[in-house]
Design a protein around this motif. Structure first.
Motif, PDB file in Angstrom:
ATOM      1  N   ILE A   1      39.812  86.100 -78.370  1.00  0.00           N
ATOM      2  CA  ILE A   1      39.824  87.489 -77.908  1.00  0.00           C
ATOM      3  C   ILE A   1      40.363  88.399 -78.997  1.00  0.00           C
ATOM      4  CG2 ILE A   1      40.914  89.084 -76.281  1.00  0.00           C
ATOM      5  CD1 ILE A   1      40.763  86.793 -74.202  1.00  0.00           C
ATOM      6  N   ASP A   2      41.472  87.988 -79.608  1.00  0.00           N
ATOM      7  CA  ASP A   2      42.069  88.798 -80.671  1.00  0.00           C
ATOM      8  C   ASP A   2      41.099  88.969 -81.837  1.00  0.00           C
ATOM      9  OD1 ASP A   2      44.346  88.932 -79.145  1.00  0.00           O
ATOM     10  OD2 ASP A   2      45.431  87.397 -80.276  1.00  0.00           O
ATOM     11  N   MET A   3      40.417  87.895 -82.208  1.00  0.00           N
ATOM     12  CA  MET A   3      39.489  87.950 -83.323  1.00  0.00           C
ATOM     13  C   MET A   3      38.321  88.886 -83.023  1.00  0.00           C
ATOM     14  SD  MET A   3      37.244  84.895 -85.078  1.00  0.00           S
ATOM     15  CE  MET A   3      36.084  84.902 -83.713  1.00  0.00           C
ATOM     16  N   LEU A   4      37.745  88.758 -81.846  1.00  0.00           N
ATOM     17  CA  LEU A   4      36.578  89.570 -81.510  1.00  0.00           C
ATOM     18  C   LEU A   4      36.938  91.043 -81.345  1.00  0.00           C
ATOM     19  CD1 LEU A   4      34.722  87.239 -78.992  1.00  0.00           C
ATOM     20  CD2 LEU A   4      34.272  87.589 -81.415  1.00  0.00           C
ATOM     21  N   ASP A   5      38.151  91.314 -80.905  1.00  0.00           N
ATOM     22  CA  ASP A   5      38.584  92.707 -80.768  1.00  0.00           C
ATOM     23  C   ASP A   5      38.783  93.378 -82.119  1.00  0.00           C
ATOM     24  OD1 ASP A   5      38.497  92.796 -78.036  1.00  0.00           O
ATOM     25  OD2 ASP A   5      40.626  92.328 -77.756  1.00  0.00           O
ATOM     26  N   LEU A   6      39.020  92.560 -83.161  1.00  0.00           N
ATOM     27  CA  LEU A   6      39.293  93.102 -84.487  1.00  0.00           C
ATOM     28  C   LEU A   6      38.062  93.153 -85.374  1.00  0.00           C
ATOM     29  CD1 LEU A   6      42.694  91.358 -85.272  1.00  0.00           C
ATOM     30  CD2 LEU A   6      42.320  93.791 -84.808  1.00  0.00           C
ATOM     31  N   GLN A   7      36.991  92.461 -84.988  1.00  0.00           N
ATOM     32  CA  GLN A   7      35.812  92.371 -85.844  1.00  0.00           C
ATOM     33  C   GLN A   7      34.589  92.932 -85.149  1.00  0.00           C
ATOM     34  OE1 GLN A   7      35.118  88.543 -87.651  1.00  0.00           O
ATOM     35  NE2 GLN A   7      37.247  87.925 -87.364  1.00  0.00           N
ATOM     36  N   PRO A   8      33.636  93.423 -85.914  1.00  0.00           N
ATOM     37  CA  PRO A   8      32.341  93.775 -85.333  1.00  0.00           C
ATOM     38  C   PRO A   8      31.707  92.527 -84.744  1.00  0.00           C
ATOM     39  CG  PRO A   8      32.556  94.643 -87.565  1.00  0.00           C
ATOM     40  CD  PRO A   8      33.711  93.701 -87.350  1.00  0.00           C
ATOM     41  N   VAL A   9      30.992  92.702 -83.652  1.00  0.00           N
ATOM     42  CA  VAL A   9      30.425  91.558 -82.951  1.00  0.00           C
ATOM     43  C   VAL A   9      29.556  90.700 -83.860  1.00  0.00           C
ATOM     44  CG1 VAL A   9      28.785  90.901 -81.149  1.00  0.00           C
ATOM     45  CG2 VAL A   9      30.521  92.634 -80.687  1.00  0.00           C
ATOM     46  N   SER A  10      28.812  91.307 -84.765  1.00  0.00           N
ATOM     47  CA  SER A  10      27.860  90.543 -85.574  1.00  0.00           C
ATOM     48  C   SER A  10      28.517  89.687 -86.640  1.00  0.00           C
ATOM     49  CB  SER A  10      26.872  91.490 -86.246  1.00  0.00           C
ATOM     50  OG  SER A  10      27.568  92.370 -87.113  1.00  0.00           O
ATOM     51  N   THR A  11      29.833  89.874 -86.913  1.00  0.00           N
ATOM     52  CA  THR A  11      30.455  89.138 -88.001  1.00  0.00           C
ATOM     53  C   THR A  11      31.155  87.875 -87.554  1.00  0.00           C
ATOM     54  OG1 THR A  11      32.567  90.309 -87.804  1.00  0.00           O
ATOM     55  CG2 THR A  11      30.882  91.290 -89.240  1.00  0.00           C
ATOM     56  N   SER A  12      31.336  87.676 -86.274  1.00  0.00           N
ATOM     57  CA  SER A  12      32.074  86.503 -85.812  1.00  0.00           C
ATOM     58  C   SER A  12      31.144  85.334 -85.583  1.00  0.00           C
ATOM     59  CB  SER A  12      32.792  86.817 -84.501  1.00  0.00           C
ATOM     60  OG  SER A  12      33.231  85.631 -83.912  1.00  0.00           O
ATOM     61  N   CYS A  13      31.593  84.142 -85.997  1.00  0.00           N
ATOM     62  CA  CYS A  13      30.731  82.966 -85.855  1.00  0.00           C
ATOM     63  C   CYS A  13      30.482  82.631 -84.404  1.00  0.00           C
ATOM     64  CB  CYS A  13      31.353  81.776 -86.581  1.00  0.00           C
ATOM     65  SG  CYS A  13      32.154  80.567 -85.548  1.00  0.00           S
TER      66      CYS A  13
ATOM     67  N   VAL B   1      42.621  75.254 -74.045  1.00  0.00           N
ATOM     68  CA  VAL B   1      41.911  76.474 -73.680  1.00  0.00           C
ATOM     69  C   VAL B   1      42.758  77.740 -73.782  1.00  0.00           C
ATOM     70  CG1 VAL B   1      40.794  77.696 -71.774  1.00  0.00           C
ATOM     71  CG2 VAL B   1      40.117  75.362 -72.318  1.00  0.00           C
ATOM     72  N   PRO B   2      43.959  77.807 -73.198  1.00  0.00           N
ATOM     73  CA  PRO B   2      44.706  79.072 -73.267  1.00  0.00           C
ATOM     74  C   PRO B   2      44.990  79.516 -74.695  1.00  0.00           C
ATOM     75  CG  PRO B   2      45.653  77.626 -71.617  1.00  0.00           C
ATOM     76  CD  PRO B   2      44.669  76.799 -72.388  1.00  0.00           C
ATOM     77  N   ARG B   3      45.331  78.581 -75.567  1.00  0.00           N
ATOM     78  CA  ARG B   3      45.643  78.919 -76.967  1.00  0.00           C
ATOM     79  C   ARG B   3      44.402  79.419 -77.678  1.00  0.00           C
ATOM     80  NH1 ARG B   3      47.378  80.607 -81.129  1.00  0.00           N
ATOM     81  NH2 ARG B   3      48.700  79.534 -82.638  1.00  0.00           N
ATOM     82  N   VAL B   4      43.287  78.740 -77.520  1.00  0.00           N
ATOM     83  CA  VAL B   4      42.050  79.129 -78.191  1.00  0.00           C
ATOM     84  C   VAL B   4      41.512  80.440 -77.617  1.00  0.00           C
ATOM     85  CG1 VAL B   4      39.671  78.459 -78.671  1.00  0.00           C
ATOM     86  CG2 VAL B   4      41.491  76.749 -78.738  1.00  0.00           C
ATOM     87  N   ARG B   5      41.593  80.599 -76.311  1.00  0.00           N
ATOM     88  CA  ARG B   5      41.054  81.789 -75.645  1.00  0.00           C
ATOM     89  C   ARG B   5      41.662  83.053 -76.226  1.00  0.00           C
ATOM     90  NH1 ARG B   5      42.314  85.306 -71.482  1.00  0.00           N
ATOM     91  NH2 ARG B   5      40.529  85.967 -70.196  1.00  0.00           N
ATOM     92  N   GLN B   6      42.977  83.107 -76.327  1.00  0.00           N
ATOM     93  CA  GLN B   6      43.620  84.315 -76.817  1.00  0.00           C
ATOM     94  C   GLN B   6      43.300  84.579 -78.274  1.00  0.00           C
ATOM     95  OE1 GLN B   6      45.239  86.536 -74.765  1.00  0.00           O
ATOM     96  NE2 GLN B   6      44.882  87.776 -76.607  1.00  0.00           N
ATOM     97  N   ALA B   7      43.217  83.516 -79.063  1.00  0.00           N
ATOM     98  CA  ALA B   7      42.863  83.682 -80.473  1.00  0.00           C
ATOM     99  C   ALA B   7      41.455  84.263 -80.607  1.00  0.00           C
ATOM    100  CB  ALA B   7      42.964  82.352 -81.205  1.00  0.00           C
TER     101      ALA B   7
END
Length: 228
Positions: free
Chosen positions: A173-185, A165-171
């Motif tokens: 968060i980082d991904m969603l902060d960098l992408q528009p909400v509609s583009t993330s799976c 969980v801790p490893r996946v959680r941060q990844a």
């Protein structure tokens, strides 16, 4: 032959034993000499030898078999689980989740209780709560995934999932902060992604283990692709 020179004697003795194992003096399955032999070789007493053996047994290198002796079970000390996860590529971590969660989803479809289903449905609803921060959304998503694993009623799978969980959680968060909400799976919670999670919960509810496993694998495989 090198002998123990300084304190802690047990730590030093464990280090020296490990060095000899790494050097190939004993192979996996080999029986170590007795305490009365090892003590003089290491320059320590029998009680210190016993403590050194306990240390290496706790780290998976040695195993004490009642009435038989001490045997080599590994040729080196493995990294701690949290260290392995910190060093792993996130794609490798997702692959680990696929292995765990696919099996857990199938087992959940066979073993889920009414309490398990309520927990999954609450978590499913929480994923689409309005006004969530990125961190809150990711946490809500992980709660749902954990609820599925918990419904498998396998303590080993749950412990493994919690380690990820801790490893996946941060990844995430980082991904969603960098992408528009509609583009993330895993971020379009009001659309296809939320429906994919709802389908997984329905498969578990309907006791369809094959379907549940397929849905879990498909979701996590697309997650891995999005994180690449």
């Amino acid at each position: 032959m090198e002998q123990v020179q300084r304190v802690s004697l047990a730590d030093q003795a464990a280090r020296l034993l490990l060095e000899r194992i790494r050097a190939g003096e004993w192979q996996i399955g080999a029986k170590l000499p007795g305490e009365t032999t090892l003590g003089p070789q290491l320059g320590v007493g029998r009680s210190t030898v016993r403590e050194a053996i306990r240390q290496l047994a706790g780290r998976g290198v040695l195993q004490t078999r009642q009435g038989a002796g001490v045997f080599v079970t590994a040729l080196d000390v493995g990294d701690d689980w949290d260290v392995v996860l910190r060093q792993a590529d996130i794609a490798a971590v997702i692959e680990g989740r696929i292995a765990i969660e696919t099996e857990a989803a199938a087992l959940a479809a066979q073993r889920r209780t009414a309490t398990d289903l309520r927990a999954m449905r609450r978590a499913l609803t929480q994923r689409v709560a309005e006004g969530q921060s990125t961190e809150e959304y990711v946490d809500a998503d992980m709660v749902l995934h954990r609820a599925v694993v918990a419904a498998a009623h396998n303590d080993v799978l749950l412990e493994l999932f919690d380690g990820f969980v801790p490893r996946v959680r941060q990844a995430m968060i980082d991904m969603l902060d960098l992408q528009p909400v509609s583009t993330s799976c895993d971020s379009d919670a009001s659309g296809d992604d939320q429906e994919a999670h709802a389908e997984l919960v329905r498969a578990i509810t309907d006791r369809e283990p094959v379907v549940a496993a397929q849905l879990s694998r498909a979701h996590l495989t697309s997650l891995k692709a999005a994180l690449a």
